[in-house]
Design a protein around this motif. Structure first.
Motif, mmCIF file in Angstrom:
data_model
loop_
_atom_site.group_PDB
_atom_site.id
_atom_site.type_symbol
_atom_site.label_atom_id
_atom_site.label_comp_id
_atom_site.label_asym_id
_atom_site.label_seq_id
_atom_site.Cartn_x
_atom_site.Cartn_y
_atom_site.Cartn_z
ATOM 1 N N UNK A 43 50.851 35.356 38.685
ATOM 2 C CA UNK A 43 49.644 34.786 39.289
ATOM 3 C C UNK A 43 48.508 34.898 38.283
ATOM 4 N N UNK A 44 47.466 34.098 38.480
ATOM 5 C CA UNK A 44 46.353 34.212 37.558
ATOM 6 C C UNK A 44 45.258 33.213 37.802
ATOM 7 N N UNK A 45 44.298 33.204 36.842
ATOM 8 C CA UNK A 45 43.086 32.396 36.947
ATOM 9 C C UNK A 45 42.780 31.774 35.588
ATOM 10 N N UNK A 46 42.076 30.664 35.600
ATOM 11 C CA UNK A 46 41.698 30.038 34.321
ATOM 12 C C UNK A 46 40.693 30.887 33.556
ATOM 13 N N UNK A 47 40.512 30.545 32.311
ATOM 14 C CA UNK A 47 39.520 31.219 31.464
ATOM 15 C C UNK A 47 38.142 30.695 31.853
#
Length: 821
Positions: free
Chosen positions: A696-700
């Motif tokens: 899982x993650x998020x954009x910069x």
């Protein structure tokens, strides 16, 4: 020195059944949220009344409004029967209306007053009634004569008889109890005189229904209006109008509705034969069923029993307020019943109301504009009005009196925060307890044997001030509870599960059980942003991918399934493996986690919560109806204990240990150009179910690069040292990132946290099995942060006794199908 709670002196109650105040408090969730003295405005609802309303709304949602109303016909018919029984009338003489004012206007309009008609009105008349009469005087030539009061402050019956002898009158009207004092008008005397002269008598019973016996036959009134929201304890938006025969047969509403009339030919119609001629076809059936539930409660208690209790409690309150320096009780000699009015020297009544509210004592200020005919002759611009009900006990009276004493005679030092007067419930070590059925029972258990009986008794103690503990602390304090928050480490520490910069919010879940909570979560975040005046959620949209043959595919309200090709168009920076598809949630986004923790605790403090960090809880134990909580340097007492202890939950509730596994999780930031495909123009929040685990993650977006993590890791003792991410851990994460985010660079920084995993990946929220005064909230398994504010509100509901069946699928009880071992 102020009198202790349990030594309040009250007149002996007349013979009759005693009221169980403790039982009434237990079924009144609002009695737990402060000291409430506004029954004359809108009384606290009983839990059963609320459920009656909600049950019908659920029926409407499932079958439709018309169909639900048809099914509810027997229950709705029972409301008329219960109302008629209360009033000493017949069911066909009762109309259900939206408010007392609506009933007044329809009844008076149906009298068809003509120019020169005399209306004899008591000074007790309510503002809306007076305005209607004055409007009729100005616009239609009706003559309104305001009756004088006698020395006791009530209608002068001799003056009324003289007015009736002076010439024909079209109407006599009075309020049984006015809005502006505890006066009780001699309504039977008024009714007898009106009947002797053949004049209709309209009784405004708005403030008397539910606190005094009201029998239309015994009183001699022909018309009666009332509301549900006051002493009847029914929902707002309910009212009643009763018209006795033979007057009913002569009254024709000015604007008949399809409910009250039949259109029988092109230009002719006929009224229904009963009082429903005054009703409208469109009605809030759910609210009417709530009225019916409230009437059933009153019938079960007995009006006489309730009246004795209210007179006793209000009499004690009136006596104790009158004894305070700088306080003047403004009730006339003819006062009685449940209402007490007063003023504080040198203070505007509205300021007194605000100061009392700060001390969690809730009542209202009544301006002269709500009762000019009554208040102007007495030289009163505004009064403070306290009104008691069945849920008020000795602690409430003590709280109000001591708060007024403090306001009227300020002393040095500062007032304590929270529900300061509520502490008095547990601070009288030497006084015997009052029996629960006493009119002024304190609704508190004896002091625990294990602590000094003078120790402060909190309403709630919240242990653990991460996102869920902070949210609960905020919502409990906002409800006026005396709440203490304990955190074992420094606020904002990085040893648990709530630290870090960002978290994900999404609506995509594999099971519909979550849908309602997900929708409420989005609303709760918007409300938290509004309350804090801080942006906490950045909407980026989200893609959540898994193999196409996954047995429990993601779905959710407002989400849609997309293939790999469409997913690549939505998020060019994300490349799905062959055989994967995704769910697109356009409202998904990124939560500012650090700011969320800060604003929740700031709002909690501003609402009166007390916060202590560096205060680990070493143990707790139930003791009667309270809980004893032990910290390293104190022994505390509370009515409810709320454990939001994250990975330490099993330590605080050992019975849950077999079902909770604290797990070490690694997150890392990867070098990425925020203006490139891994920035928000090419990526949003995401997850991909890979063989390595759920990535899982998020954009910069924040200058630190792309953030990613895997939700799998080794079991971990939360008290053990937690070293930084190892090379092998970061290599596994980097491998997963490279598989679906080909533009990501090397790791620039990393962090670790703890998930608390359950076998079904669902939270554990609800009562600790076997200990109803202790609640646990472990919003675990790595997806709980998004539910922080909504679980805070839900936990406040549970603490206050409000059922939350939408949380049943998260109950700790599900983990013990055979009972707690």
């Amino acid at each position: 020195m102020s009198a202790p709670v349990d030594t309040v002196t009250t007149p002996p109650a007349p013979p009759g059944r005693a009221l169980d105040v403790a039982a009434e408090r237990d079924r009144t969730p609002g009695s737990f949220t402060g000291h409430h003295f506004n029954a004359a405005g809108a009384a606290l609802l009983a839990a059963g009344t609320v459920e009656a309303v909600i049950d019908h709304l659920r029926a409407e949602s499932l079958s439709g409004g018309y169909e639900a109303a048809k099914l509810a016909v027997p229950a709705l018919d029972a409301v008329y029967a219960r109302t008629a029984q209360l009033l000493g009338a017949r069911p066909e003489e009762v109309a259900l209306v939206e408010s007392a004012t609506a009933g007044w206007q329809r009844a008076v309009s149906a009298l068809r007053l003509r120019p020169g008609d005399r209306v004899l009105a008591a000074r007790s008349s309510y503002v809306s009634s007076a305005l209607h009469l004055l409007s009729a005087e100005r616009d239609h030539g009706v003559r309104v004569e305001v009756l004088p009061n006698g020395p006791d402050g009530a209608v002068d019956l001799e003056a009324l008889e003289a007015a009736l002898r002076a010439g024909p009158a079209a109407l006599v009207t009075a309020a049984h109890v006015p809005t502006s004092s505890g006066l009780v008008e001699p309504v039977a005397g008024i009714g007898a005189l009106a009947r002797a002269h053949g004049v209709p008598f309209l009784l405004d019973a708005t403030q008397s229904l539910g606190q005094l016996p009201v029998d239309m036959g015994a009183i001699g009134c022909d018309l009666l209006i009332g509301t549900g929201r006051k002493f009847l304890r029914a929902p707002r938006g309910t009212g009643l109008l009763a018209v006795r025969r033979p007057l009913l047969d002569r009254l024709v509403p000015e604007a008949p509705d399809v409910r009250g009339a039949h259109w029988i030919a092109e230009r002719s119609w006929e009224l229904v034969p009963d009082a429903k001629r005054f009703e409208l076809w469109e009605a809030a059936h759910a609210l009417r069923l709530g009225l019916g539930a409230a009437l059933a409660d009153l019938s079960a208690l007995g009006v006489d029993t309730v009246a004795r209790h209210l007179a006793t409690v209000a009499g004690a309150l009136r006596e104790r307020l009158a004894a305070l320096p700088g306080v003047r009780v403004t009730d006339p000699p003819a006062a009685g019943g449940a209402i007490v009015t007063f003023v504080v020297d040198g203070m505007d009544a509205a300021d007194v109301q605000r100061e009392l509210a700060r001390r969690q004592v809730h009542l209202i200020a009544v301006p002269a504009s709500h009762g000019r005919w009554d208040m102007d002759p007495r030289g009163l611009a505004k009064v403070v009005r306290a009104s008691v009900h069945v849920y008020n006990d000795g602690a409430d009276v003590h709280a109000l009196v001591e708060a007024v004493r403090e306001i009227a005679r300020p002393r040095g030092g500062t007032a304590s925060r929270g529900i300061a007067p509520a502490e008095a419930r547990g601070t009288v070590p030497a006084t015997p307890q009052v029996h629960a059925s006493s009119a002024l029972a304190t609704h508190t258990a004896p002091a625990p044997r294990s602590v000094h009986p003078g120790a402060r008794l909190r309403d709630v103690i919240v242990v653990g001030l991460g996102v869920h503990g902070g949210a609960a602390l905020h919502r409990l304090a906002a409800r006026g509870l005396d709440v203490l928050g304990l955190e074992q480490y420094a606020l904002g520490h990085d040893l648990g599960s709530s630290h870090g910069a960002t978290r994900m919010i999404r609506r995509a879940y594999p099971h519909p059980d979550w849908d309602g909570l997900v929708d409420l979560a989005h609303q709760a975040w918007a409300e938290l942003e509004q309350a804090s005046k801080t942006q906490l959620v950045d909407v980026t949209g989200g893609l959540y991918a898994a193999p196409e043959d996954r047995p429990d595919p993601m779905r959710g309200p407002g989400c849609r399934q997309v293939g790999a090709e469409e997913a690549a168009r939505i998020f060019p920076g994300l490349r799905l493996p062959a055989g994967f598809d995704a769910v697109h949630d356009p409202r998904a986004g990124i939560i500012d986690a650090q700011e969320t923790l800060r604003v929740q605790l700031a709002l909690a403090e501003s609402s009166g919560a007390t916060i202590r960090d560096g205060s680990p809880v070493t143990g707790w134990e139930p003791d009667g109806d309270v809980v004893v909580v032990r910290t390293a340097d104190a022994v505390l007492r509370t009515r409810r204990l709320l454990l939001c202890t994250g990975p330490w939950t099993a330590t605080q509730v050992p019975s849950l240990a077999p079902h909770l596994t604290p797990t070490r999780i690694v997150n890392a930031y990867f070098a990425a150009d925020p203006a490139g495909p891994l920035g928000r123009s090419g990526l949003g929040s995401f997850s991909v179910d890979l063989p390595q685990g759920l990535l899982y993650g998020f954009p910069a977006t924040d200058g630190r690069g792309l953030k990613a993590g895997l939700d799998s890791g080794p079991a971990w003792d939360p008290d053990a040292p937690r070293p930084p991410a190892t090379g092998s851990e970061l290599a596994l994460l980097a491998e997963a990132v490279a598989q679906v985010l080909p533009g990501a660079g090397p790791v620039t920084e990393s962090l670790t946290c703890l998930y608390t995993m359950t076998s079904d990946r669902r939270f554990v929220v609800g009562e600790v099995p076997g200990v109803p005064q202790v609640l646990v909230a472990s919003a675990c398994s790595g997806h709980g942060f998004k539910f922080g504010p909504v679980l805070g509100e839900a936990l406040a509901d549970l603490v206050c006794g409000t059922a939350r069946p939408d949380l049943d699928f998260l109950s700790p009880a599900r983990l013990f199908p055979g009972g707690v071992r």
